[in-house]
Scaffold this motif. Structure first.
Motif, PDB file in Angstrom:
ATOM      1  N   GLY A 148       0.827  -1.198   0.000  1.00 48.20           N
ATOM      2  CA  GLY A 148       0.000   0.000   0.000  1.00 48.20           C
ATOM      3  C   GLY A 148       0.859   1.244   0.000  1.00 48.20           C
ATOM      4  O   GLY A 148       1.721   1.407   0.856  1.00 48.20           O
ATOM      5  N   LEU A 149       0.629   2.151  -0.980  1.00 43.75           N
ATOM      6  CA  LEU A 149       1.436   3.376  -1.051  1.00 43.75           C
ATOM      7  C   LEU A 149       0.792   4.485  -0.245  1.00 43.75           C
ATOM      8  O   LEU A 149       1.315   4.961   0.730  1.00 43.75           O
ATOM      9  N   GLU A 194      -3.660   8.344  -2.127  1.00 45.31           N
ATOM     10  CA  GLU A 194      -3.586   9.065  -3.390  1.00 45.31           C
ATOM     11  C   GLU A 194      -2.888   8.260  -4.483  1.00 45.31           C
ATOM     12  O   GLU A 194      -3.064   8.507  -5.658  1.00 45.31           O
ATOM     13  N   ASP A 195      -2.034   7.281  -4.105  1.00 46.45           N
ATOM     14  CA  ASP A 195      -1.214   6.574  -5.077  1.00 46.45           C
ATOM     15  C   ASP A 195      -1.734   5.185  -5.407  1.00 46.45           C
ATOM     16  O   ASP A 195      -1.515   4.684  -6.495  1.00 46.45           O
ATOM     17  N   GLY A 196      -2.373   4.492  -4.477  1.00 50.04           N
ATOM     18  CA  GLY A 196      -2.903   3.177  -4.748  1.00 50.04           C
ATOM     19  C   GLY A 196      -2.016   2.071  -4.214  1.00 50.04           C
ATOM     20  O   GLY A 196      -1.487   2.156  -3.119  1.00 50.04           O
ATOM     21  N   LEU A 197      -1.844   0.988  -5.001  1.00 49.61           N
ATOM     22  CA  LEU A 197      -1.101  -0.200  -4.573  1.00 49.61           C
ATOM     23  C   LEU A 197       0.014  -0.484  -5.572  1.00 49.61           C
ATOM     24  O   LEU A 197      -0.048  -0.078  -6.730  1.00 49.61           O
ATOM     25  N   ARG A 198       1.039  -1.226  -5.116  1.00 49.01           N
ATOM     26  CA  ARG A 198       2.168  -1.542  -5.987  1.00 49.01           C
ATOM     27  C   ARG A 198       2.557  -3.000  -5.798  1.00 49.01           C
ATOM     28  O   ARG A 198       2.606  -3.498  -4.682  1.00 49.01           O
ATOM     29  N   TYR A 199       2.851  -3.705  -6.936  1.00 51.67           N
ATOM     30  CA  TYR A 199       3.342  -5.067  -6.855  1.00 51.67           C
ATOM     31  C   TYR A 199       4.734  -5.087  -6.249  1.00 51.67           C
ATOM     32  O   TYR A 199       5.630  -4.378  -6.692  1.00 51.67           O
ATOM     33  N   VAL A 253       3.836 -10.100 -18.345  1.00 54.91           N
ATOM     34  CA  VAL A 253       4.501  -9.751 -17.082  1.00 54.91           C
ATOM     35  C   VAL A 253       4.486  -8.238 -16.911  1.00 54.91           C
ATOM     36  O   VAL A 253       5.057  -7.522 -17.729  1.00 54.91           O
ATOM     37  N   PRO A 254       3.869  -7.709 -15.866  1.00 51.80           N
ATOM     38  CA  PRO A 254       3.899  -6.262 -15.625  1.00 51.80           C
ATOM     39  C   PRO A 254       5.317  -5.815 -15.304  1.00 51.80           C
ATOM     40  O   PRO A 254       6.135  -6.610 -14.815  1.00 51.80           O
ATOM     41  N   PRO A 255       5.643  -4.550 -15.586  1.00 50.31           N
ATOM     42  CA  PRO A 255       6.986  -4.055 -15.219  1.00 50.31           C
ATOM     43  C   PRO A 255       7.179  -4.104 -13.715  1.00 50.31           C
ATOM     44  O   PRO A 255       6.229  -4.032 -12.949  1.00 50.31           O
ATOM     45  N   GLU A 256       8.489  -4.211 -13.310  1.00 52.78           N
ATOM     46  CA  GLU A 256       8.801  -4.297 -11.867  1.00 52.78           C
ATOM     47  C   GLU A 256       8.285  -3.057 -11.143  1.00 52.78           C
ATOM     48  O   GLU A 256       8.463  -1.940 -11.597  1.00 52.78           O
ATOM     49  N   GLY A 257       7.654  -3.276 -10.005  1.00 53.96           N
ATOM     50  CA  GLY A 257       7.145  -2.155  -9.218  1.00 53.96           C
ATOM     51  C   GLY A 257       5.896  -1.528  -9.795  1.00 53.96           C
ATOM     52  O   GLY A 257       5.591  -0.371  -9.531  1.00 53.96           O
ATOM     53  N   LEU A 258       5.120  -2.268 -10.644  1.00 54.69           N
ATOM     54  CA  LEU A 258       3.912  -1.719 -11.259  1.00 54.69           C
ATOM     55  C   LEU A 258       2.967  -1.154 -10.194  1.00 54.69           C
ATOM     56  O   LEU A 258       2.663  -1.815  -9.210  1.00 54.69           O
ATOM     57  N   VAL A 259       2.531   0.075 -10.397  1.00 57.63           N
ATOM     58  CA  VAL A 259       1.610   0.726  -9.474  1.00 57.63           C
ATOM     59  C   VAL A 259       0.198   0.608 -10.023  1.00 57.63           C
ATOM     60  O   VAL A 259      -0.040   0.875 -11.207  1.00 57.63           O
ATOM     61  N   LEU A 260      -0.734   0.188  -9.157  1.00 53.36           N
ATOM     62  CA  LEU A 260      -2.140   0.098  -9.528  1.00 53.36           C
ATOM     63  C   LEU A 260      -2.864   1.293  -8.922  1.00 53.36           C
ATOM     64  O   LEU A 260      -3.188   1.290  -7.740  1.00 53.36           O
ATOM     65  N   PRO A 261      -3.064   2.365  -9.691  1.00 51.71           N
ATOM     66  CA  PRO A 261      -3.687   3.565  -9.112  1.00 51.71           C
ATOM     67  C   PRO A 261      -5.135   3.329  -8.736  1.00 51.71           C
ATOM     68  O   PRO A 261      -5.861   2.614  -9.414  1.00 51.71           O
ATOM     69  N   ARG A 282      -1.482  -2.003  10.097  1.00 53.08           N
ATOM     70  CA  ARG A 282      -0.880  -1.478  11.330  1.00 53.08           C
ATOM     71  C   ARG A 282      -1.901  -0.519  11.924  1.00 53.08           C
ATOM     72  O   ARG A 282      -1.994   0.626  11.528  1.00 53.08           O
ATOM     73  N   GLY A 283      -2.681  -1.014  12.900  1.00 56.40           N
ATOM     74  CA  GLY A 283      -3.775  -0.191  13.410  1.00 56.40           C
ATOM     75  C   GLY A 283      -4.775   0.029  12.292  1.00 56.40           C
ATOM     76  O   GLY A 283      -5.308  -0.906  11.687  1.00 56.40           O
ATOM     77  N   ASP A 284      -5.046   1.309  11.953  1.00 60.21           N
ATOM     78  CA  ASP A 284      -5.969   1.648  10.872  1.00 60.21           C
ATOM     79  C   ASP A 284      -5.254   1.842   9.545  1.00 60.21           C
ATOM     80  O   ASP A 284      -5.877   2.185   8.539  1.00 60.21           O
ATOM     81  N   ILE A 285      -3.925   1.679   9.520  1.00 56.35           N
ATOM     82  CA  ILE A 285      -3.154   1.931   8.314  1.00 56.35           C
ATOM     83  C   ILE A 285      -3.118   0.672   7.458  1.00 56.35           C
ATOM     84  O   ILE A 285      -2.722  -0.394   7.921  1.00 56.35           O
ATOM     85  N   TYR A 286      -3.526   0.786   6.189  1.00 61.61           N
ATOM     86  CA  TYR A 286      -3.580  -0.331   5.256  1.00 61.61           C
ATOM     87  C   TYR A 286      -2.241  -0.416   4.542  1.00 61.61           C
ATOM     88  O   TYR A 286      -1.915   0.431   3.708  1.00 61.61           O
TER      89      TYR A 286
END
Length: 910
Positions: free
Chosen positions: A55-56, A59-64, A75-83, A124-128
């Motif tokens: 989890g970023l 505002e940024d989304g998620l990253r592999y 194959v997605p590029p390394e570090g692909l971000v899913l906005p 971590r608590g409420d942090i995703y």
């Protein structure tokens, strides 16, 4: 016999368990470990993908982070971000159930297909923080086996992915720093100048480039270091040039000073090399003096100039000797000098004995001396002041002086030169002054010399350009060193943080394991003894007393750990309500009273200059601070000792804010001065045996300190070994505006010891302590609402043991119906559990208060629950209850509440 599919699944299950075991046991699991685990998970269930997402932010989304794909999948590029949008990011974190799993089709902006996924979330608590997940492109329902597998993998990865990534990040930063140093070394090796950097204190070579080795004639750095250690760079300088080099070096006094000059060195093979060099004084991060020598090989240029001038000078001297005239220059001599002058701007013939100077040739208008003849000393001073740059003037006057010429112009050194800046109308040009030996006296003293000037501006400006490039390289090097230092500092801080967190976790687990096992050992052991001696009532009584003591310590341990966890997670909030100081003091005394009597202590309570009736603050947290400090004093004060609680109100002069000062003193065992700085840290106790002797978690003072900070106050401690301790808490509490009546006491004190049966706090509403254990509850009826059969039995036994009548209800709905059907004044008090099936205690209290029954608004309702946080207390009061009691049951508090709401209220009405 198993078919091929079952054999394959069995093998993959084994692989998954093997990888999970390896990951949990490795100190530094590698990325390959995670990749192999995901490959096994994907293969087992024949899925399109298995992955770990990070989890970023909202505002940024998620990253592999790691990704395993079925063969044939792109194959997605390394570090692909899913906005994701902010709303979708927040919503996704709320999809996880109590098992930590979420399943839903999510549409990301960067992926064309709808993903049917199953995730196990990292929180971590409420942090995703991200998730481990599996993906199928076909519509399907996830099987129980798939859910259990993802949950099993997720629980293990949640605890180790963060630490592993910290280690990889540290290694990556180290690799980047090493790579940068290697790149910098490559750049320096390709420069056209030699560079040597060494530490002055021990002549250790810190850096040398290939050009420097080539100029000095060495193949390796190690060969150079063998000679370098004697006198640094001066070790390679020609013996006759060394005094000037030492003088040059000594002129560098402060960091940043630079100096440059020409000198000669002997290469390893004995070859003479002419050098133009620059020396600069630096300082490294450790405070060592560092010298950087930068030098160029100018042998070819110098030899060309010197050979030409020397040949012409020899011809001139030969012609002069043939004519044998003392001061008159012959026509043939002049012709020779004129020929020499064709390559010079201007040249002069100097008699060092008489100081006379004669112009030999002049190819420029701005000359050293305008007249054909004159006094050399006067012309030198006039030329230096009018035409030599101020930065070069002093060295020019020194090197051109007759005294310097006499001392340095010899047969061994028949020529020397100096580059200087000649002032012009538009700035300056670079000139070179050359002093050439002409005639020697019979005693070996130089008699006559030739002074000549050349325009070397083009060459010198190229040298300056190279110098600027070198300075830029030096700046880049310093920036690289500074950046490397920051990298190292950041790495060290990250390492220290990780190690500190690991140590804290280890200490926490060790302490909790020790304390809980010790207390549980006592409870289990005493239970076993009691069961063995069922016919011995005295022994059973002693066992039960010890079980009660151990249970109390265990409860305190659990409460402390929960409070500290909420404080560290930032979830503990401070409420603002009206506080009666005297009510707080009465509550504190009531709670500590039994321990004071048990240990035969004397407690002195004194109040000074308290002018207000009440204050605005958090009553529960204030109570908790005072109880932690008093419990600490009771624990570390031997039997028969003295404890004091002092309260004073004062106003801060700068803000006119009212403050309350609470001081808890004791004459107990005290603490060493060096321990005071750690007294408010978690799990700290001064001696190794303190945990065993005094039965504590080491959290009480840490909690008190954190609560004081949350209330914008301060806490201080003074102590002396063997003499006792004093803890002082200062809190800024807003007053409710009402001051005490004129006749009400503002300063008072009371003393409580083992003989004290009751006490009186002198205030408008005085209170009296009463021991309910000696009073009968005959004639009073209680409704106990509790769904736990054991808890219900305990409450019934206690109340009926005092002569009370007890009715029970298994949930809130039954309680409401029983109260609705009861006659007026039928129930004297309702004890209400909170978490129950069908209807909770909160709902039951609200519905009772809403009834039309005559007692609906007046019957006391007291929460009796394991939900013991301040917000739970506030929620109980807001639902219409009168008070809150936490489980496990404290009989002193139970009897106090019955005294307040039933017996005392009845006495007041009668």
């Amino acid at each position: 016999m198993m078919d091929r599919t079952n054999l394959m699944n069995t093998r993959i299950d084994k692989d998954i368990n093997t990888f999970l075991t390896a990951l949990t046991q490795k100190a530094e699991p590698s990325p390959n470990d995670f990749q192999m685990l995901l490959d096994a998970l994907r293969t087992k269930f024949d899925l399109e993908a298995a992955y770990i997402l990070e989890g970023l932010s909202s505002e940024d989304g998620l990253r592999y982070v790691f990704l395993s794909l079925r063969e044939g999948e792109s194959v997605p590029p390394e570090g692909l971000v899913l906005p994701m949008s902010h709303e979708n990011y927040r919503a996704s974190a709320l999809l996880y159930d109590k098992e930590g799993l979420a399943e839903k089709s999510w549409q990301f902006q960067s992926l064309p297909e709808t993903q049917n996924v199953l995730h196990y979330g990292f929180f971590r608590g409420d942090i995703y923080d991200g998730a481990v997940g599996i993906k199928s492109l076909s519509k399907r329902s996830w099987t129980r086996e798939e859910r259990e597998a993802v949950k099993k993998v997720g629980r293990v990865l949640k605890g180790i992915v963060g630490n592993a990534r910290s280690i990889w990040t540290e290694k990556e930063m180290r690799h980047q720093a090493d790579s940068y140093q290697a790149q910098l070394a490559d750049v320096l090796s390709t420069m056209g100048c030699g560079i040597i950097r060494y530490r002055e204190s021990d002549k250790t070579v810190l850096m040398v480039n290939q050009t420097a080795l080539d100029i000095l004639g060495y193949d390796t750095r190690e060969e150079l270091e063998l000679l370098f250690g004697f006198e640094g760079m001066i070790s390679f300088v020609l013996e006759k040039d060394r005094p000037l080099m030492r003088e040059w070096k000594e002129s560098l006094q402060k960091v940043g000073d630079k100096a440059e000059r020409d000198y000669r060195i002997l290469r390893r093979n004995g070859e003479l090399v002419y050098i133009h060099g620059e020396s600069q004084l630096l300082m490294n991060l450790d405070g060592d003096r560092i010298y950087q020598q930068t030098f160029w090989d100018i042998t070819e240029k110098e030899l060309h100039e010197e050979e030409l001038l020397w040949e012409r000078a020899k011809r001139a001297m030969a012609a002069e000797e043939e004519k044998a005239e003392a001061l008159e220059v012959s026509r043939e001599h002049k012709e020779i000098l004129m020929g020499l002058n064709q390559m010079l701007l201007d040249s002069y013939y100097i008699d060092l004995t008489t100081g006379e100077c004669q112009t030999v040739g002049a190819n420029c208008t701005d000359r050293f001396m305008d007249s054909p003849t004159g006094q050399y000393d006067d012309a030198l001073v006039a030329f230096a002041e009018s035409s030599v740059h101020e930065k070069d003037r002093e060295s020019f006057l020194k090197i051109c002086s007759r005294e310097y010429v006499w001392a340095n112009l010899t047969l061994e050194t028949p020529l020397y030169s100096l580059a200087f800046r000649k002032l012009t109308e538009h700035g300056y040009l670079w000139y070179r002054m050359m002093m050439i030996l002409s005639t020697m006296q019979e005693d070996g003293q130089t008699k006559k010399a030739i002074l000549a000037f050349m325009d070397v501006d083009d060459v010198k400006r190229k040298e300056v350009m190279y110098q600027h490039r070198l300075e830029e390289s030096n700046r880049n090097l310093k920036e690289a060193l500074a950046q490397e230092s920051e990298y190292k500092k950041a790495l060290k801080e990250a390492y220290d943080t990780v190690m500190k967190a690991n140590r804290a976790k280890s200490i926490f687990l060790s302490n909790m394991s020790h304390d809980m096992r010790t207390l549980m050992n006592g409870i289990v052991g005493m239970t076993a003894i009691a069961m063995k001696h069922a016919d011995n009532s005295a022994k059973i009584s002693r066992c039960l007393n010890r079980i009660e003591t151990a249970s109390g310590y265990l409860l305190q341990l659990i409460n402390d750990v929960l409070d500290m966890g909420k404080i560290e997670a930032g979830k503990l909030s401070i409420t603002r309500e009206e506080i009666s100081l005297n009510n707080v003091l009465e509550s504190v005394i009531m709670l500590i009273y039994s321990r004071i009597r048990e240990r035969r202590h004397t407690l002195t309570l004194s109040v000074t200059d308290v002018r207000h009736v009440s204050f605005i603050g958090d009553k529960l947290r204030l109570n908790q601070i005072l109880m932690n400090l008093l419990n600490n004093a009771v624990k570390y004060t031997p039997e028969g000792g003295s404890i004091a609680l002092e309260i004073a109100e004062y106003t801060e002069s700068s803000t006119l804010t009212p403050w309350l000062r609470f001081t808890v003193r004791d004459n107990g065992i005290g603490m060493d001065e060096e321990f005071l700085s750690k007294v408010f840290e978690m799990f700290t106790q001064e001696s190794a045996g303190a945990r065993t002797r005094f039965q504590g978690t080491g959290l009480g003072l840490a909690i008190a300190s954190n609560l004081v900070t949350l209330m914008d106050g301060t806490i201080e401690v003074t102590s002396k070994k063997g003499a006792g301790s004093a803890f002082t808490v200062r809190l800024p509490l807003t007053t409710s505006g009402m001051e005490l009546p004129e006749r009400a006491p503002r300063c008072w004190s009371i003393c409580i010891n083992q003989d004290t049966e009751e006490w009186l706090i002198p205030e408008p509403e005085a209170s009296t302590h009463c021991d309910m254990e000696t009073k009968s509850l005959s004639g009073y009826r209680f409704l106990v609402v509790e769904d736990n059969e054991l808890n219900l039995e305990i409450m019934t036994e206690i109340l009926e043991g005092q002569g009370a009548m007890v009715e029970t209800a298994e949930n809130g709905q039954i309680a409401v119906e029983k109260f609705r059907a009861s006659a007026p004044k039928y129930y004297n008090l309702v004890f209400m559990d909170i978490k129950m099936p069908i209807m909770s205690g909160y709902q039951a209290a609200q519905q009772i208060r809403a009834l039309t029954h005559p007692d609906a608004r007046t019957v006391p309702i007291i929460a009796l629950t394991a939900d013991a946080f301040p917000e739970d207390v506030e929620k109980a009061l807001n639902s219409g209850m009168n008070a809150h009691m936490a489980k496990p049951l404290n009989l002193d508090i139970l009897y106090a509440q019955i005294e307040k709401y039933v017996v005392g209220a009845q006495d007041t009405r009668s």
